[in-house]
Every structure is written in structure tokens, then in C-alpha cells.
Write a protein that holds these residues in place. Structure first.
Motif, PDB file in Angstrom:
ATOM      1  N   THR A   1       5.867   6.995   7.901  1.00  0.00           N
ATOM      2  CA  THR A   1       4.750   6.067   8.016  1.00  0.00           C
ATOM      3  C   THR A   1       5.262   4.630   8.046  1.00  0.00           C
ATOM      4  O   THR A   1       6.349   4.326   7.560  1.00  0.00           O
ATOM      5  N   HIS A   2       4.427   3.780   8.627  1.00  0.00           N
ATOM      6  CA  HIS A   2       4.711   2.348   8.708  1.00  0.00           C
ATOM      7  C   HIS A   2       3.548   1.637   8.027  1.00  0.00           C
ATOM      8  O   HIS A   2       2.450   1.550   8.580  1.00  0.00           O
ATOM      9  N   SER A   3       3.771   1.164   6.805  1.00  0.00           N
ATOM     10  CA  SER A   3       2.711   0.550   6.007  1.00  0.00           C
ATOM     11  C   SER A   3       2.799  -0.970   6.085  1.00  0.00           C
ATOM     12  O   SER A   3       3.896  -1.541   6.020  1.00  0.00           O
ATOM     13  N   GLU A   4       1.646  -1.614   6.199  1.00  0.00           N
ATOM     14  CA  GLU A   4       1.581  -3.070   6.230  1.00  0.00           C
ATOM     15  C   GLU A   4       0.872  -3.543   4.969  1.00  0.00           C
ATOM     16  O   GLU A   4      -0.210  -3.046   4.629  1.00  0.00           O
ATOM     17  N   VAL A   5       1.487  -4.501   4.269  1.00  0.00           N
ATOM     18  CA  VAL A   5       1.038  -4.892   2.934  1.00  0.00           C
ATOM     19  C   VAL A   5       1.027  -6.411   2.803  1.00  0.00           C
ATOM     20  O   VAL A   5       1.961  -7.087   3.256  1.00  0.00           O
ATOM     21  N   ARG A   6      -0.025  -6.945   2.176  1.00  0.00           N
ATOM     22  CA  ARG A   6      -0.066  -8.349   1.786  1.00  0.00           C
ATOM     23  C   ARG A   6       0.325  -8.452   0.317  1.00  0.00           C
ATOM     24  O   ARG A   6      -0.180  -7.702  -0.526  1.00  0.00           O
ATOM     25  N   LEU A   7       1.201  -9.389   0.016  1.00  0.00           N
ATOM     26  CA  LEU A   7       1.611  -9.626  -1.363  1.00  0.00           C
ATOM     27  C   LEU A   7       0.714 -10.731  -1.918  1.00  0.00           C
ATOM     28  O   LEU A   7       1.013 -11.914  -1.842  1.00  0.00           O
TER      29      LEU A   7
ATOM     30  N   GLN B   1       8.493  -1.993  -8.631  1.00  0.00           N
ATOM     31  CA  GLN B   1       7.797  -0.760  -8.969  1.00  0.00           C
ATOM     32  C   GLN B   1       6.300  -0.841  -8.705  1.00  0.00           C
ATOM     33  O   GLN B   1       5.666   0.164  -8.367  1.00  0.00           O
ATOM     34  N   ASP B   2       5.707  -2.024  -8.855  1.00  0.00           N
ATOM     35  CA  ASP B   2       4.285  -2.175  -8.557  1.00  0.00           C
ATOM     36  C   ASP B   2       4.029  -1.866  -7.085  1.00  0.00           C
ATOM     37  O   ASP B   2       3.097  -1.120  -6.738  1.00  0.00           O
ATOM     38  N   LEU B   3       4.849  -2.408  -6.209  1.00  0.00           N
ATOM     39  CA  LEU B   3       4.717  -2.146  -4.780  1.00  0.00           C
ATOM     40  C   LEU B   3       4.950  -0.678  -4.466  1.00  0.00           C
ATOM     41  O   LEU B   3       4.161  -0.042  -3.750  1.00  0.00           O
TER      42      LEU B   3
ATOM     43  N   VAL C   1      12.282  -9.529   9.843  1.00  0.00           N
ATOM     44  CA  VAL C   1      13.630  -9.572   9.275  1.00  0.00           C
ATOM     45  C   VAL C   1      13.754  -8.463   8.233  1.00  0.00           C
ATOM     46  O   VAL C   1      12.908  -8.345   7.328  1.00  0.00           O
ATOM     47  N   VAL C   2      14.782  -7.648   8.364  1.00  0.00           N
ATOM     48  CA  VAL C   2      15.080  -6.586   7.398  1.00  0.00           C
ATOM     49  C   VAL C   2      16.340  -6.970   6.639  1.00  0.00           C
ATOM     50  O   VAL C   2      17.370  -7.266   7.250  1.00  0.00           O
ATOM     51  N   ASP C   3      16.254  -6.964   5.314  1.00  0.00           N
ATOM     52  CA  ASP C   3      17.377  -7.324   4.442  1.00  0.00           C
ATOM     53  C   ASP C   3      17.727  -6.122   3.582  1.00  0.00           C
ATOM     54  O   ASP C   3      16.876  -5.598   2.854  1.00  0.00           O
ATOM     55  N   SER C   4      18.962  -5.672   3.655  1.00  0.00           N
ATOM     56  CA  SER C   4      19.366  -4.506   2.864  1.00  0.00           C
ATOM     57  C   SER C   4      19.266  -4.769   1.369  1.00  0.00           C
ATOM     58  O   SER C   4      19.161  -3.832   0.572  1.00  0.00           O
ATOM     59  N   ALA C   5      19.285  -6.034   0.970  1.00  0.00           N
ATOM     60  CA  ALA C   5      19.207  -6.391  -0.452  1.00  0.00           C
ATOM     61  C   ALA C   5      17.833  -6.931  -0.832  1.00  0.00           C
ATOM     62  O   ALA C   5      17.699  -7.629  -1.843  1.00  0.00           O
ATOM     63  N   ASP C   6      16.807  -6.607  -0.071  1.00  0.00           N
ATOM     64  CA  ASP C   6      15.474  -7.128  -0.370  1.00  0.00           C
ATOM     65  C   ASP C   6      15.050  -6.691  -1.773  1.00  0.00           C
ATOM     66  O   ASP C   6      14.999  -5.496  -2.068  1.00  0.00           O
ATOM     67  N   PRO C   7      14.725  -7.635  -2.650  1.00  0.00           N
ATOM     68  CA  PRO C   7      14.349  -7.273  -4.029  1.00  0.00           C
ATOM     69  C   PRO C   7      13.094  -6.427  -4.109  1.00  0.00           C
ATOM     70  O   PRO C   7      12.876  -5.730  -5.120  1.00  0.00           O
ATOM     71  N   LEU C   8      12.248  -6.458  -3.068  1.00  0.00           N
ATOM     72  CA  LEU C   8      11.032  -5.654  -3.098  1.00  0.00           C
ATOM     73  C   LEU C   8      11.329  -4.155  -3.086  1.00  0.00           C
ATOM     74  O   LEU C   8      10.469  -3.349  -3.457  1.00  0.00           O
ATOM     75  N   LEU C   9      12.531  -3.785  -2.695  1.00  0.00           N
ATOM     76  CA  LEU C   9      12.910  -2.372  -2.730  1.00  0.00           C
ATOM     77  C   LEU C   9      12.972  -1.836  -4.152  1.00  0.00           C
ATOM     78  O   LEU C   9      12.981  -0.612  -4.363  1.00  0.00           O
ATOM     79  N   GLU C  10      13.013  -2.748  -5.124  1.00  0.00           N
ATOM     80  CA  GLU C  10      13.047  -2.363  -6.537  1.00  0.00           C
ATOM     81  C   GLU C  10      11.748  -2.736  -7.250  1.00  0.00           C
ATOM     82  O   GLU C  10      11.666  -2.630  -8.478  1.00  0.00           O
TER      83      GLU C  10
ATOM     84  N   ARG D   1      -3.180 -11.058  -6.690  1.00  0.00           N
ATOM     85  CA  ARG D   1      -3.710  -9.937  -7.480  1.00  0.00           C
ATOM     86  C   ARG D   1      -2.794  -8.720  -7.448  1.00  0.00           C
ATOM     87  O   ARG D   1      -3.028  -7.744  -8.175  1.00  0.00           O
ATOM     88  N   GLY D   2      -1.771  -8.768  -6.583  1.00  0.00           N
ATOM     89  CA  GLY D   2      -0.863  -7.642  -6.454  1.00  0.00           C
ATOM     90  C   GLY D   2      -0.764  -7.197  -5.007  1.00  0.00           C
ATOM     91  O   GLY D   2      -1.401  -7.766  -4.118  1.00  0.00           O
ATOM     92  N   PRO D   3       0.039  -6.158  -4.735  1.00  0.00           N
ATOM     93  CA  PRO D   3       0.189  -5.682  -3.352  1.00  0.00           C
ATOM     94  C   PRO D   3      -1.098  -5.055  -2.840  1.00  0.00           C
ATOM     95  O   PRO D   3      -1.693  -4.205  -3.505  1.00  0.00           O
ATOM     96  N   LEU D   4      -1.524  -5.499  -1.657  1.00  0.00           N
ATOM     97  CA  LEU D   4      -2.753  -5.001  -1.042  1.00  0.00           C
ATOM     98  C   LEU D   4      -2.396  -4.362   0.288  1.00  0.00           C
ATOM     99  O   LEU D   4      -1.849  -5.015   1.178  1.00  0.00           O
ATOM    100  N   ILE D   5      -2.683  -3.082   0.410  1.00  0.00           N
ATOM    101  CA  ILE D   5      -2.352  -2.353   1.639  1.00  0.00           C
ATOM    102  C   ILE D   5      -3.333  -2.738   2.744  1.00  0.00           C
ATOM    103  O   ILE D   5      -4.549  -2.565   2.599  1.00  0.00           O
TER     104      ILE D   5
END
Length: 432
Positions: free
Chosen positions: A272-278, A252-254, A241-250, A281-285
Motif C-alpha cells: 500500500t501507498h499511504s498519504e499522511v499529514r503530520l 511509534q505514533d505514526l 525525497v526518500v531518506d534512509s535515516a528518516d526519523p519517522l521510521l521510528e 493533533r498527530g498523524p492524520l491519514i
């Protein structure tokens, strides 16, 4: 002597169902800039003709033949860019971009995208959050490393995509079976990466993907997709699901983590297409892939945000910094239909009128055998795409649309556990 025409070289077109929308935009963007598109493809073209000035068909997985064919093109055209969105071909495409002196991922960058062990090693050395990991050559070594890392662990091939051969193991017995599956799956990949398996600490938390543009090392996020997986202990991707208002777009840590990771791997230009676990401890690529997202994610992104990945890809391939506006267009999602067990598909009927429906399509022809992991992967019989005001509405509409898919199929015997894995139905392009 006449001046040769300028062209962007495309390595592999992909399936019409998955890539027609991308090629349409890319071709229009290239022609507006005064350039042709030319294609080296694996199978005879059908739908691709309208987009390309010239198409050559070869075995693209023979990298020496691919390179020599590209050089023949370079005698008739001035190559101004190289584009590739097919995972097995991004590495030779990057080598050709470097040879022709045009923008590309770079050789260190594409190694970080294709070789998961190299990426883990380099990101860890740079101090980015990463799981404990080891590359293991045999089951005994895998058991020893899993004991050191601590269960549960994820076992995966070194350089495949689409979660093929990726397995969760909670103890030694499962670990030995997971190693067998990952090691076996690696045999269908590029020869330098065949054999053995990565053993990694299992990171918990929601998983997302981010498609981003890279211009001379500058990372520019485009859109974020929230991922759904299924069929445990495997990690089949069942929807996004892609949300134009996804808060993760703002977040800064990510964003800083993504930017830093791209710099560490030396990725210079491309998408690039990056896959990340939230994680806590923080975002993990998890990984960075040197291409646009699969699973029609760029199409979802365009519908949700207005950003056209085909146009952006042409821009960065030409060495231009892309300009794009992320509009607030709501949320869009996709869900893939999987069978309950291995089967021979007789027919697939998809809905035509459910709430928010954008597109629905069968993904296999009658007579196709679908095999679930570990005998096969990406065993999808259909997909549905819907839109809504927010992700919650989209998920509800996806459930309704998916429930309206009707599949008639017959059970088949499981595959011999020692049989060599075959590429999943629908992954490679076919003649129409």
C-alpha cells in the motif's frame, strides 16, 4: 494429464519509464520461485515481452471482459497470485484474487483504498484521527457542508488518484468552483464513483507518503517519502525525497496509526501507498492506496534503502512474509518539471552531468499539449533524480538539476471550462 504451469497474473503493466525497474525485479523474483508472469494489458506490448510468458490485450477498463479474460488464463495456468499497480485497476484485481483464492487486498480492503468516502467513514468510526467530511451531490449541499465543517476545505472526487480534481476552497465562491472541478474530474473515473464530491476539513502540516507491505493483515513499513506540492489551490505533486535515516521510521505514533488503519479497512495482503499529514493533533491519514507508490517513489526507495518493492510485491502476492533489510544508503529525490502555463511542447532537453545526478528524462514527446489544472493534471515535461548524503543536500541538487532542464514550447489557448477532462499525457501506457 500434464500439470499446468504456475503463474502470477499482472493486471496492467504501466509505462516503461515508470515501471520497468519494478517489473524487472518482480519477474526475476517470480522465476526464482518457479513461477511465470502473465499479463492482461490495455495496449499492444513492446518492452514488456521479456518479462511475461504470455500477454493478452483487451480493454482492461471493461471489468467483465477483464474477469473473463483472467478466467481464460486460469484454464491454462494455475494462478498463484495477482499483482496490480495501476490505480484504476486495483479494485477488479482484488476481486480476481478473491475469486482465485490467492492473497490480495480483500474486498473490504480494496473498497477502503478506492472509495475515499468509505475510508473516511470507517476510520472515523474506529476512532482514528480524521478530518470533518461529507459526501455532497450538488453545489448547494457542498456549501452547506463546508459551512458546517468550516473554511478552508478540500474538495475532491470520491475515487480518483494523483490529486486529480482536488482543490482547496477558502470561501463559498471558491467552494462552488471547486465542486465543479471535482465533480467534472470524477467523470473520468469508474462509473460507480462518478458525480458529486467529498468536502473535507483542511488539515495543515507536512505531508508524507509511506510504502508498506501487508502480510495477512500485518503492516510492515518499507520507506517514507517527504512530499512537495505546488500549483495552489490544486495539489499537484512536484517532488519527493526518500531518506534512509528518516526519523519517522521510528515514530511509534505514526507506525501504530498506519497499522491500525490497515486493520480497520481490512487490508490483508499486498503493498500500500499511504498519504499522511503530520498535524498538531498527530498523524492524520489522507488516504491509503492499494498499490505501490507512483512518481517513481519505489525506485527512490530502492536507491535510498536497498528495499526492492518488486521483490516484496511478489512475496506478499504469494502469501509469504517478506524479508528485507533497510540499509543506510543516504537520501534520493525526484523533482518534476511543470510549465508556467498551458503549452504545446516542441522539445525538452535534460541535464546529463549535475551534482549527484542519477537519472533525468523528458516525459513527453514533441507535439504534446500540457494543460495545468483545472484543464488538465500531471502536466509534467521532465523529471530529474539525484542522490546525496542527506535531504538538504538532495534538495539543493534537485534545484540545480531542474534549473538545467531546457524546454521550448508555445502557449496554447486555455481549455473550455465546461469541456470533459481528458486523462493526462503520460498516465496511460502507449506504444513505443
Amino acid at each position: 494429464m500434464s500439470t499446468p504451469r504456475t503463474a502470477l497474473l499482472v493486471i496492467g503493466s504501466g509505462l516503461k519509464l515508470y515501471r520497468d525497474y519494478l517489473l524487472s525485479s518482480a519477474a526475476a523474483r517470480a522465476r526464482k520461485a518457479g513461477h511465470e508472469l502473465i499479463l492482461i494489458n490495455n495496449l499492444q506490448p513492446t518492452w514488456q515481452h521479456e518479462y511475461f510468458a504470455e500477454i493478452t490485450v483487451i480493454n482492461v477498463f471493461d471489468h467483465e471482459l477483464l474477469a473473463s479474460t483472467a478466467r481464460e488464463f486460469a484454464q491454462r495456468y494455475r494462478i498463484v497470485g495477482v499483482m496490480c499497480w495501476d490505480e484504476p485497476l486495483v479494485q477488479p484485481a482484488a476481486h480476481l484474487a478473491a475469486e482465485f483464492g490467492v492473497p490480495g487486498l480483500s474486498l473490504p480492503g480494496v473498497e477502503g483504498c478506492r472509495d475515499k468516502f468509505s475510508a473516511r467513514t470507517r476510520l472515523t468510526a474506529a476512532g482514528l484521527l480524521q478530518p470533518g467530511f461529507a459526501f455532497t451531490a450538488d453545489p448547494a449541499e457542498a456549501v452547506a457542508e463546508a459551512t458546517r465543517i468550516g473554511y478552508p476545505v478540500v474538495v475532491k472526487p470520491r475515487a480518483l488518484g494523483a490529486s486529480m480534481g482536488v482543490v482547496l476552497a477558502r470561501d463559498e465562491e471558491e467552494l462552488r468552483e471547486a465542486f465543479r472541478v471535482a465533480d467534472g474530474a470524477s467523470q473520468i473515473g469508474d462509473e460507480p464513483f462518478r458525480g458529486g464530491a467529498l468536502v473535507e476539513e483542511y488539515a495543515t502540516g507536512p505531508e508524507i507518503s509511506i510504502d508498506g507491505a501487508v502480510h495477512k493483515g500485518e503492516y510492515l513499513p518499507l520507506f517514507i517519502a517527504r512530499k512537495t506540492t505546488g500549483l495552489p489551490p490544486y495539489f499537484e505533486e512536484t517532488g519527493h525525497v526518500v531518506d534512509s535515516a528518516d526519523p519517522l521510521l521510528e515514530d511509534q505514533d505514526l507506525l501504530n496509526t498506519l497499522s491500525r488503519a490497515h486493520q480497520v479497512l481490512g487490508i490483508e495482503s499486498g503493498i500500500t501507498h499511504s498519504e499522511v499529514r503530520l498535524t498538531e493533533r498527530g498523524p492524520l491519514i489522507i488516504e491509503i492506496n492499494g498499490r505501490v507508490g507512483g512518481d517513481l517513489i519505489p525506485f527512490l526507495g530502492r536507491l535510498a534503502t536497498g528495499i526492492d518493492s518488486g521483490e516484496v510485491l511478489v512475496d506478499v502476492s504469494l502469501g509469504e512474509r517478506p524479508e528485507f533489510t533497510r540499509n543506510r544508503l543516504g537520501a534520493v529525490g525526484i523533482r518534476f518539471g511543470y510549465p508556467d502555463r498551458d503549452c504545446l511542447v516542441r522539445s525538452v532537453e535534460v541535464p546529463t552531468d549535475t551534482p549527484g545526478l542519477v537519472q533525468a528524462s523528458p516525459m513527453v514527446e514533441p507535439g504534446t499539449t500540457l494543460r495545468l489544472p483545472p484543464g488538465g493534471y500531471i502536466a509534467r515535461h521532465s523529471f530529474v533524480i539525484v542522490r546525496g548524503d542527506d535531504p538538504e543536500a538532495v534538495e539543493q541538487r534537485l534545484t540545480e538539476a531542474a534549473a538545467a532542464v531546457v524546454v521550448i514550447a508555445e502557449d496554447v489557448e486555455p481549455k473550455d471550462r465546461n469541456a470533459l477532462l481528458e486523462m493526462p499525457a503520460g498516465v496511460l501506457d502507449v506504444d513505443e
